[in-house]
Write an enzyme that holds these catalytic residues in place. Structure first.
Site, PDB file in Angstrom:
ATOM      1  N   SER A  14     113.816 -22.381 123.671  1.00  0.00           N
ATOM      2  CA  SER A  14     112.805 -21.390 123.272  1.00  0.00           C
ATOM      3  C   SER A  14     113.384 -20.192 122.527  1.00  0.00           C
ATOM      4  O   SER A  14     112.909 -19.068 122.667  1.00  0.00           O
ATOM      5  CB  SER A  14     112.010 -20.854 124.477  1.00  0.00           C
ATOM      6  OG  SER A  14     111.479 -21.910 125.202  1.00  0.00           O
ATOM      7  N   GLY A  18     112.527 -23.734 115.829  1.00  0.00           N
ATOM      8  CA  GLY A  18     111.522 -24.229 114.884  1.00  0.00           C
ATOM      9  C   GLY A  18     111.266 -23.224 113.777  1.00  0.00           C
ATOM     10  O   GLY A  18     111.212 -23.573 112.595  1.00  0.00           O
ATOM     11  N   ILE A  19     111.120 -21.972 114.157  1.00  0.00           N
ATOM     12  CA  ILE A  19     110.851 -20.919 113.169  1.00  0.00           C
ATOM     13  C   ILE A  19     112.081 -20.715 112.274  1.00  0.00           C
ATOM     14  O   ILE A  19     111.955 -20.523 111.059  1.00  0.00           O
ATOM     15  CB  ILE A  19     110.518 -19.582 113.872  1.00  0.00           C
ATOM     16  CG1 ILE A  19     109.264 -19.713 114.728  1.00  0.00           C
ATOM     17  CG2 ILE A  19     110.389 -18.443 112.862  1.00  0.00           C
ATOM     18  CD1 ILE A  19     107.968 -19.687 113.970  1.00  0.00           C
ATOM     19  N   CYS A 379      86.141 -28.694 116.993  1.00  0.00           N
ATOM     20  CA  CYS A 379      86.204 -29.946 117.735  1.00  0.00           C
ATOM     21  C   CYS A 379      85.346 -29.853 118.997  1.00  0.00           C
ATOM     22  O   CYS A 379      84.136 -29.890 118.896  1.00  0.00           O
ATOM     23  CB  CYS A 379      87.661 -30.317 118.010  1.00  0.00           C
ATOM     24  SG  CYS A 379      87.875 -32.088 118.133  1.00  0.00           S
ATOM     25  N   LEU A 380      85.954 -29.652 120.164  1.00  0.00           N
ATOM     26  CA  LEU A 380      85.133 -29.471 121.357  1.00  0.00           C
ATOM     27  C   LEU A 380      84.184 -28.289 121.157  1.00  0.00           C
ATOM     28  O   LEU A 380      83.056 -28.293 121.652  1.00  0.00           O
ATOM     29  CB  LEU A 380      86.024 -29.249 122.584  1.00  0.00           C
ATOM     30  CG  LEU A 380      85.285 -29.099 123.914  1.00  0.00           C
ATOM     31  CD1 LEU A 380      84.477 -30.330 124.251  1.00  0.00           C
ATOM     32  CD2 LEU A 380      86.258 -28.780 125.037  1.00  0.00           C
ATOM     33  N   MET A 382      82.634 -27.575 118.519  1.00  0.00           N
ATOM     34  CA  MET A 382      81.440 -28.046 117.831  1.00  0.00           C
ATOM     35  C   MET A 382      80.577 -28.857 118.795  1.00  0.00           C
ATOM     36  O   MET A 382      79.354 -28.746 118.807  1.00  0.00           O
ATOM     37  CB  MET A 382      81.783 -28.924 116.622  1.00  0.00           C
ATOM     38  CG  MET A 382      80.525 -29.320 115.844  1.00  0.00           C
ATOM     39  SD  MET A 382      80.759 -30.668 114.663  1.00  0.00           S
ATOM     40  CE  MET A 382      80.397 -32.082 115.691  1.00  0.00           C
ATOM     41  N   HIS A 514      89.845 -30.306 112.744  1.00  0.00           N
ATOM     42  CA  HIS A 514      90.667 -29.134 113.073  1.00  0.00           C
ATOM     43  C   HIS A 514      91.162 -28.466 111.787  1.00  0.00           C
ATOM     44  O   HIS A 514      92.238 -28.810 111.291  1.00  0.00           O
ATOM     45  CB  HIS A 514      91.890 -29.563 113.889  1.00  0.00           C
ATOM     46  CG  HIS A 514      91.568 -29.999 115.274  1.00  0.00           C
ATOM     47  ND1 HIS A 514      91.593 -29.130 116.346  1.00  0.00           N
ATOM     48  CD2 HIS A 514      91.215 -31.200 115.766  1.00  0.00           C
ATOM     49  CE1 HIS A 514      91.274 -29.788 117.446  1.00  0.00           C
ATOM     50  NE2 HIS A 514      91.038 -31.044 117.125  1.00  0.00           N
ATOM     51  N   GLU A 516      92.500 -25.732 111.405  1.00  0.00           N
ATOM     52  CA  GLU A 516      93.700 -24.900 111.616  1.00  0.00           C
ATOM     53  C   GLU A 516      94.985 -25.621 111.206  1.00  0.00           C
ATOM     54  O   GLU A 516      95.985 -24.971 110.897  1.00  0.00           O
ATOM     55  CB  GLU A 516      93.806 -24.431 113.077  1.00  0.00           C
ATOM     56  CG  GLU A 516      94.098 -25.502 114.124  1.00  0.00           C
ATOM     57  CD  GLU A 516      92.855 -26.179 114.679  1.00  0.00           C
ATOM     58  OE1 GLU A 516      91.830 -26.252 113.972  1.00  0.00           O
ATOM     59  OE2 GLU A 516      92.922 -26.671 115.825  1.00  0.00           O
TER      60      GLU A 516
HETATM   61  N1  GLN Z   1      87.387 -33.886 124.059  1.00  0.00           N
HETATM   62  C1  GLN Z   1      86.687 -34.015 122.836  1.00  0.00           C
HETATM   63  C2  GLN Z   1      86.822 -35.399 122.234  1.00  0.00           C
HETATM   64  O1  GLN Z   1      87.695 -36.151 122.598  1.00  0.00           O
HETATM   65  C3  GLN Z   1      87.173 -32.980 121.838  1.00  0.00           C
HETATM   66  C4  GLN Z   1      88.593 -33.146 121.439  1.00  0.00           C
HETATM   67  C5  GLN Z   1      89.157 -31.930 120.772  1.00  0.00           C
HETATM   68  O2  GLN Z   1      88.586 -30.851 120.862  1.00  0.00           O
HETATM   69  N2  GLN Z   1      90.304 -32.058 120.161  1.00  0.00           N
HETATM   70  O3  GLN Z   1      86.066 -35.778 121.388  1.00  0.00           O
END
Ligand code: GLN
Length: 549
Positions: A14, A18-19, A379-380, A382, A514, A516
């Site tokens: 740590s 990486g940086i 993701c989740l 949404m 994602h 990001e």
């Molecule tokens: N658990 C949700 C799925 O598998 C969302 C996954 C996530 O947010 N990366 O679809």
């Protein structure tokens, strides 16, 4: 022919290897070189996909859908030419898996399969694959020198040095130079020992990067040089920086890229680091400040969401906004109520797996939606937005994702194999059997509906973003949700929901992918720039109020 720079670590983990690696990549790239970057991880897991984010931080997903170590995220954020993929991250497990498969196929023609040469050969071959045709390949070795697991990797990189020579292979070693407050002393001994350990396995470092709180004084630099056989000008000081993006400049000032290019015999123009300087300048001179709540689990370990945190910061850089992220445990909100979110200028619900805190997240979406607070769901994030809309806008009581309740009366989010209409008939889709319980991974094309907030943010009709999820919005509910006021503004080529928004809300946008993973500090990312802009406006009272129901 590609040259190699191997980066090892000593004393403790740590330290920011990486940086450091990513920063070296950035300054070499700034001299006109193409760079590839590889991470070798000595643990036994075949990939980090199944590892707890609690222990290991975020799983970074590459363009080609490989689940990799979070350091690959740093590489992509720092180095434009380094696009990670299948050959950019190897673990002990993956190396052994491949060797054992070859052994089973009979590829070794009856030989006794051993660590040396078979495992080490496999490592060397993997490194060469990952290097591609870049001018310079940087290879970071996880863990610290002296770990049992690292030995085959260190042996393999030692061999590469012997085989290719001093002008093609270099070794950088990152160590800790601690300051002992009780005696007010800077200790070089751990560094001496760490280099001794490295030399005992046949690797003489060419450059030492010494991590310490404050810049390394000249006396200690000379002492370290003397004891480790490294020239004093190649003993670099990586002192604590208040900003990650200052590190390329800090390393360049000490001649990091110059030492590397000289040894590798590369005659190049000086590094142009103006973009990095501009980032630092923008971060230091914000014109406004915003408070954003990020609501999820694992909030104690910020590394679990490192790409997202960075992407929000990139949004801040490109809008000259100081972004304060308030990490909020969803379960705390469930217990204590949502009041603490009322002062926030924006809300983010990130990706996640598992049902802990899920009801809290759904309530957070409701708060954002009803109060016109800018909302970004990922993701989740949404999926919970869809669940909230189903329950509270479309009146589908008990709506849920089958990930969290198999028996929900309204499976608005479910595995494709579980989609069914109200008569209970299970949707038949060609890909259903294939995609069933498996993860949708990597970059895929998304079409954006013209005239939507999504299309406005991206300024494009098709985009490509990365995925990592199993569950999908159930298409059987789309019509009812749309009628209730949810808009599906992004769809995949195979008609899966990729983005949702609420036209009646000033800024409410969520994605199944994602974003990001494709944000970097120099270019920023349209979604995050747009979100931070909206958050700023909300704070300044310039965002329209949410339409009264
Ligand atoms: N658990 C949700 C799925 O598998 C969302 C996954 C996530 O947010 N990366 O679809």
């Amino acid at each position: 022919m590609t040259s190699y720079v191997f980066i090892t670590g000593g004393v403790v983990s740590s330290l920011g290897k990486g940086i450091t690696s990513a920063s070296l990549g950035a300054i070499l790239e700034a001299r006109g070189l193409t760079i590839s970057m590889i991470k070798l991880d000595p643990y036994i897991n075949v990939d980090p996909g199944t590892m707890s984010p609690f222990q290991h931080g975020e799983v970074f997903v590459t363009h080609d859908g490989t689940e990799t170590d979070l350091d690959l995220g740093h590489y992509e954020r720092f180095v434009r030419t380094a696009r990670g993929g299948r050959h950019s991250n190897y673990t002990t497990g993956r190396i052994y898996e491949s060797v054992i498969a070859k052994e089973r196929r009979g590829d070794y023609l009856g030989a006794t399969v051993q660590v040396i040469p078979h495992i080490t050969d496999e490592i060397k071959e993997s490194v060469r694959k990952g290097a591609g045709d870049a001018d310079v390949c940087l290879v970071e070795i996880g863990g610290t020198v002296g770990d049992i697991e690292s030995l085959p990797f260190l042996e393999a990189i030692r061999q590469m040095g012997v085989e290719m020579g001093h002008d093609k292979v270099m070794y950088v070693h990152l160590t800790l130079v601690p300051f002992i407050p009780t005696s007010s002393e800077i200790k070089t001994k751990p560094t001496q020992h760490s280099v001794k350990e490295l030399r005992s396995i046949g690797i003489q470092p060419d450059i030492l990067v010494c991590r310490s709180e404050d810049p390394l004084p000249e006396e200690q630099r000379r002492k370290i040089a003397l004891f480790t056989n490294v020239p004093a000008n190649a003993v670099l000081s990586a002192y604590d920086a208040d900003d990650l993006y200052k590190i390329p400049g800090m390393m360049h000032e000490q001649g990091f890229d110059e030492i590397v290019t000289r040894q590798l015999g590369l005659d190049l123009p000086p590094a142009d680091l103006s973009e990095w300087a501009a980032i630092v300048e923008a971060k230091q001179n914000p014109t406004a400040e915003v408070d954003i709540a990020m609501v999820g689990k694992y909030m104690d370990l910020k590394d679990s969401y490192i790409s997202l945190v960075e992407a929000l910061q990139h949004g801040g850089i490109h809008t000259r906004t100081r972004v304060n992220i308030h990490f909020t445990e969803s379960t705390d909100l469930e217990e204590q109520g949502l009041d603490r979110l009322r002062d926030m200028d924006g809300i983010v619900v990130p990706g996640g797996f598992g049902d802990r805190g899920i009801e809290g997240k759904i309530e957070v979406v409701r708060l954002a939606r009803e109060n016109g607070i800018p909302y970004l769901g990922i993701c989740l994030g949404m999926q919970v937005a869809v669940i909230e809309a189903a329950r509270n806008m479309a009146g589908l009581e008990g709506a849920m994702s089958t990930e969290f309740n198999k028996d929900t009366p309204h499976p608005v989010v479910a595995l494709i194999t579980e989609w069914q209409d109200e008569s209970g008939e299970v949707e038949q889709r060609d890909e259903a059997s294939e995609m069933g319980g498996t993860m949708r991974l990597g970059a895929q094309q998304v079409s954006l509906l013209p005239g939507t907030l999504a299309a406005e943010m991206y300024g494009a009709e098709t985009i490509e973003e990365r995925h990592r999820h199993r569950y999908e919005v159930n298409n059987n509910y789309r019509a009812r949700l749309e009628e209730a006021g949810l808009r599906f503004s992004g769809l995949s080529v195979d008609d899966l929901v990729e983005m949702v928004e609420i036209p009646d809300h000033p800024w409410f946008l969520a994605s199944q992918f994602h974003p990001e993973f494709t944000s970097n500090p120099r270019d920023g990312h349209p979604l995050f720039k747009g979100f931070i802009t909206a958050v700023r406006k909300y704070r300044e009272g310039e965002l329209p109020k949410v339409a009264e129901a």
